[in-house]
Design an enzyme around this catalytic site. Structure first.
Site, PDB file in Angstrom:
ATOM      1  N   ASP A  66       0.856  -1.179   0.000  1.00 34.76           N
ATOM      2  CA  ASP A  66       0.000   0.000   0.000  1.00 34.76           C
ATOM      3  C   ASP A  66       0.896   1.234   0.000  1.00 34.76           C
ATOM      4  OD1 ASP A  66      -1.739   2.111   0.567  1.00 34.76           O
ATOM      5  OD2 ASP A  66      -2.955   0.928   1.943  1.00 34.76           O
ATOM      6  N   ALA A  67       0.707   2.104  -0.979  1.00 31.33           N
ATOM      7  CA  ALA A  67       1.563   3.296  -1.092  1.00 31.33           C
ATOM      8  C   ALA A  67       1.403   4.241   0.086  1.00 31.33           C
ATOM      9  CB  ALA A  67       1.251   4.030  -2.388  1.00 31.33           C
ATOM     10  N   GLU A 115      -0.004   7.544 -13.441  1.00 29.14           N
ATOM     11  CA  GLU A 115      -1.463   7.420 -13.382  1.00 29.14           C
ATOM     12  C   GLU A 115      -1.946   6.502 -12.269  1.00 29.14           C
ATOM     13  OE1 GLU A 115      -3.216   6.789 -17.278  1.00 29.14           O
ATOM     14  OE2 GLU A 115      -1.767   8.148 -18.190  1.00 29.14           O
ATOM     15  N   HIS A 121      -5.889   7.009  -7.672  1.00 22.24           N
ATOM     16  CA  HIS A 121      -6.561   5.952  -6.915  1.00 22.24           C
ATOM     17  C   HIS A 121      -6.216   5.976  -5.428  1.00 22.24           C
ATOM     18  CE1 HIS A 121      -7.974   4.242 -10.656  1.00 22.24           C
ATOM     19  NE2 HIS A 121      -6.750   4.260 -11.121  1.00 22.24           N
TER      20      HIS A 121
END
Length: 277
Positions: free
Chosen positions: A121-122, A139, A143
């Site tokens: 998870d960023a 891109e 999100h």
């Protein structure tokens, strides 16, 4: 404001698995907007590859350095970077299937010793402070529920002087009612969060200890991609309706007929660096 689906790791995994599979058949390996100029051959595949090269050029990395790819997709951009620059790349995604496919691609290209993909998870990166010489996100920021938190994590894992390169949409400002409805509808359908303005991006960078180096508006070079996206939605309508939901898909197509996406969405290539200690 349209309500976005609640973000869960399981639902995101399944959603992006399916969506990536459908879009990859139309877009090819480089699953993002294209960059068209007079020197290109006019194809979508050539344009998306060219956009990847625009991002690579701005990382300014050299052989032996380490790069983090946030939202790795098919893995093709990361592998191109590794081929061109001789770097090590770690790509992350919330989709386990994307990670598996990207790792398989890396093995096929003989780069598994330098390019690997992991589920992460960023907003909570499992990497040490200052462990990457560059980070890019092509891109994928749209999100992220909390962009500010992601940029702070990027600032943490970047080495001092390390570069961040973002390729993504931005909000061009207030538009007509139809355009506002289109933004809400697109964000809901594709599980995106409304993009910042260009000033908003720079403010987020500053708060994360990042200094903006370049803000390059590529809208005129990128917006042919909208036509390809709309045509793909139309020709693959049963599959998209299944993934997005029948009502959401129908509403999306109606909004696309009524409003011009380019009125509210621009496309930007942003370069920043982590400030020195």
């Amino acid at each position: 404001m349209a309500r976005r689906p609640e973000r869960t790791e399981e639902s995101d995994d399944k959603f992006f698995d399916t969506l990536t599979g459908i879009l990859a058949e139309a877009y090819g390996s480089h699953l993002h907007f294209g960059y068209w100029d007079a020197s290109g051959d006019g194809s979508l595949a050539a344009a998306t590859s060219c956009m990847t090269d625009q991002v690579i050029k701005r990382t300014r990395v050299r052989a032996g350095q380490r790069v983090l790819d946030i939202g790795c997709g098919t893995g093709a951009p990361a592998l191109r970077l590794a081929h061109v620059c001789g770097v090590e790349v770690v790509g992350v995604s919330v989709s386990a299937r994307e990670v598996d496919r990207a790792n398989e691609r890396s093995r096929r290209e003989g780069l598994a010793h330098r390019v690997r993909f992991e589920s992460a998870d960023a907003m909570s990166l499992p990497y040490a402070d200052g462990s990457f010489d560059a980070v890019w996100a092509i891109e994928s920021m749209s999100h992220m529920p909390d962009r500010g938190r992601v940029f702070c994590e990027i600032g943490r894992v970047l080495a001092p002087g390390g570069r961040l390169v973002i390729a993504d949409g931005y909000h061009r400002g207030a538009g007509p009612e139809a355009s506002s409805a289109l933004m809400d509808t697109m964000c809901t359908a594709f599980r995106m969060h409304s993009p910042p303005t260009l000033t908003g991006y720079e403010d987020l960078f500053t708060a994360a200890g990042l200094r903006t180096l370049e803000s390059l508006d590529l809208s005129d070079h990128a917006w042919r991609s909208i036509g390809y996206l709309t045509e793909t939605l139309r020709t693959r309508s049963p599959e998209f309706a299944h993934v997005l939901g029948e009502a959401a898909f129908t509403h999306l197509m109606e909004c696309l007929k009524e409003a011009d996406a380019a009125e509210i969405f621009g496309y930007v290539l942003l370069t920043a660096e982590r400030r020195g200690l």
